[in-house]
Motif scaffolding. Structure first.
Motif, short mmCIF file in Angstrom:
data_model
loop_
_atom_site.label_atom_id
_atom_site.label_comp_id
_atom_site.label_asym_id
_atom_site.label_seq_id
_atom_site.Cartn_x
_atom_site.Cartn_y
_atom_site.Cartn_z
N ASP A 52 -4.02 1.90 -8.45
CA ASP A 52 -4.17 1.17 -7.19
C ASP A 52 -4.44 2.08 -6.00
O ASP A 52 -5.23 1.76 -5.12
CB ASP A 52 -2.92 0.36 -6.91
CG ASP A 52 -2.60 -0.62 -8.03
OD1 ASP A 52 -1.41 -0.74 -8.40
OD2 ASP A 52 -3.54 -1.27 -8.54
N ASN A 53 -3.73 3.18 -5.93
CA ASN A 53 -3.84 4.08 -4.78
C ASN A 53 -3.94 5.52 -5.26
O ASN A 53 -3.27 5.90 -6.23
CB ASN A 53 -2.63 3.93 -3.85
CG ASN A 53 -2.47 2.52 -3.33
OD1 ASN A 53 -1.63 1.77 -3.79
ND2 ASN A 53 -3.30 2.15 -2.37
N ARG B 175 4.98 1.43 0.74
CA ARG B 175 5.80 0.58 -0.09
C ARG B 175 6.58 1.38 -1.12
O ARG B 175 6.31 2.54 -1.34
CB ARG B 175 4.92 -0.48 -0.77
CG ARG B 175 4.29 -1.45 0.20
CD ARG B 175 3.53 -2.54 -0.50
NE ARG B 175 4.41 -3.36 -1.33
CZ ARG B 175 3.99 -4.35 -2.10
NH1 ARG B 175 2.70 -4.64 -2.15
NH2 ARG B 175 4.82 -5.04 -2.83
N THR B 176 7.55 0.77 -1.73
CA THR B 176 8.51 1.47 -2.57
C THR B 176 7.83 2.17 -3.74
O THR B 176 7.31 1.54 -4.66
CB THR B 176 9.55 0.48 -3.10
OG1 THR B 176 10.12 -0.22 -2.01
CG2 THR B 176 10.63 1.23 -3.86
N PHE B 177 7.88 3.48 -3.68
CA PHE B 177 7.28 4.32 -4.73
C PHE B 177 7.89 4.02 -6.08
O PHE B 177 7.21 4.06 -7.11
CB PHE B 177 7.49 5.78 -4.33
CG PHE B 177 7.09 6.79 -5.36
CD1 PHE B 177 8.06 7.55 -6.01
CD2 PHE B 177 5.76 7.00 -5.67
CE1 PHE B 177 7.69 8.50 -6.95
CE2 PHE B 177 5.39 7.94 -6.62
CZ PHE B 177 6.36 8.70 -7.26
N GLY B 178 9.17 3.74 -6.10
CA GLY B 178 9.88 3.56 -7.36
C GLY B 178 9.47 2.34 -8.17
O GLY B 178 9.89 2.20 -9.31
N THR B 179 8.64 1.48 -7.62
CA THR B 179 8.17 0.32 -8.38
C THR B 179 6.84 0.58 -9.06
O THR B 179 6.34 -0.27 -9.79
CB THR B 179 8.03 -0.91 -7.48
OG1 THR B 179 7.04 -0.64 -6.47
CG2 THR B 179 9.34 -1.24 -6.80
N ALA C 40 -1.93 9.37 -8.51
CA ALA C 40 -2.26 7.97 -8.30
C ALA C 40 -1.08 7.11 -8.73
O ALA C 40 -0.29 7.54 -9.58
CB ALA C 40 -3.51 7.60 -9.10
N VAL C 41 -1.01 5.91 -8.20
CA VAL C 41 0.07 5.00 -8.55
C VAL C 41 -0.50 3.64 -8.93
O VAL C 41 -1.57 3.24 -8.47
CB VAL C 41 1.09 4.84 -7.40
CG1 VAL C 41 1.85 6.13 -7.16
CG2 VAL C 41 0.43 4.33 -6.12
N ARG C 42 0.25 2.96 -9.80
CA ARG C 42 -0.21 1.67 -10.32
C ARG C 42 0.98 0.73 -10.45
O ARG C 42 1.96 1.06 -11.13
CB ARG C 42 -0.88 1.89 -11.68
CG ARG C 42 -1.54 0.65 -12.27
CD ARG C 42 -2.31 1.04 -13.51
NE ARG C 42 -3.13 -0.05 -14.02
CZ ARG C 42 -2.77 -0.83 -15.01
NH1 ARG C 42 -1.59 -0.68 -15.59
NH2 ARG C 42 -3.57 -1.80 -15.43
N LEU C 43 0.87 -0.43 -9.83
CA LEU C 43 1.97 -1.37 -9.83
C LEU C 43 2.13 -2.04 -11.19
O LEU C 43 3.25 -2.38 -11.59
CB LEU C 43 1.74 -2.43 -8.74
CG LEU C 43 2.92 -3.35 -8.40
CD1 LEU C 43 4.13 -2.53 -7.95
CD2 LEU C 43 2.51 -4.35 -7.33
N GLU C 44 1.03 -2.20 -11.92
CA GLU C 44 1.09 -2.97 -13.17
C GLU C 44 1.50 -2.14 -14.38
O GLU C 44 1.41 -2.61 -15.50
CB GLU C 44 -0.26 -3.64 -13.41
CG GLU C 44 -0.57 -4.74 -12.40
CD GLU C 44 -1.84 -5.49 -12.74
OE1 GLU C 44 -2.23 -6.37 -11.95
OE2 GLU C 44 -2.43 -5.21 -13.80
N GLN D 200 0.83 -1.20 0.00
CA GLN D 200 0.00 0.00 0.00
C GLN D 200 0.87 1.25 0.00
O GLN D 200 1.85 1.33 0.75
CB GLN D 200 -0.89 -0.01 1.25
CG GLN D 200 -2.01 0.99 1.22
CD GLN D 200 -3.22 0.48 0.45
OE1 GLN D 200 -3.13 -0.52 -0.26
NE2 GLN D 200 -4.34 1.17 0.58
N VAL D 201 0.53 2.20 -0.83
CA VAL D 201 1.24 3.46 -0.91
C VAL D 201 0.27 4.58 -0.53
O VAL D 201 -0.84 4.64 -1.06
CB VAL D 201 1.78 3.70 -2.33
CG1 VAL D 201 2.45 5.07 -2.43
CG2 VAL D 201 2.75 2.60 -2.73
#
Length: 122
Positions: free
Chosen positions: A110-111, A27-31, A97-101, A1-2
């Motif tokens: 995602d967030n 969690r790591t923003f850079g990912t 917003a951030v997205r892992l995929e 979770q970010v």
């Protein structure tokens, strides 16, 4: 979770500039890929700009190309949106917003942060 917190919004005259920041924790923003969206009153949320996890790929909405620049510092866990030549139609609440995929122009992120208001006066 970010967790994401936007800042830098405000009131500016037509033709002015603002720089939005998106501070990330957890969690790591850079990912994560990062996107900026905006929502004006009575309108749907729309994509503004996006950047891949390493900054190699960027997307812009046609309405902001040449005026807005997205960037990020993974070392600082922060993303940015430099907005120049602002117009009254840019008035909206801006969300990061951030997205892992990976990067997308859809709102399938995602967030999300809570947003920051940008108002451009004519």
């Amino acid at each position: 979770q970010v967790q994401l917190v936007e800042s830098g919004g405000g009131l500016v005259q037509t033709g002015g500039s603002l720089r939005l920041s998106c501070a990330a924790s957890g969690r790591t923003f850079g990912t994560y890929a990062m996107g900026w969206f905006r929502q004006a009153p009575g309108k749907e949320r729309e994509f503004v700009a996006g950047i891949s996890w390493n900054g190699d790929t960027v997307y812009y909405a046609d309405s902001v190309k040449g005026r807005f620049t997205i960037s990020r510092s993974n070392a600082k866990n922060t993303g940015y949106l430099q907005m120049n030549s602002l117009k009254p139609e840019d008035t909206a609440v801006y969300y990061c917003a951030v997205r892992l995929e990976g990067l997308t122009t859809s709102p399938a992120y995602d967030n999300w942060g809570r947003g920051t208001q940008v108002t451009v006066s004519s």
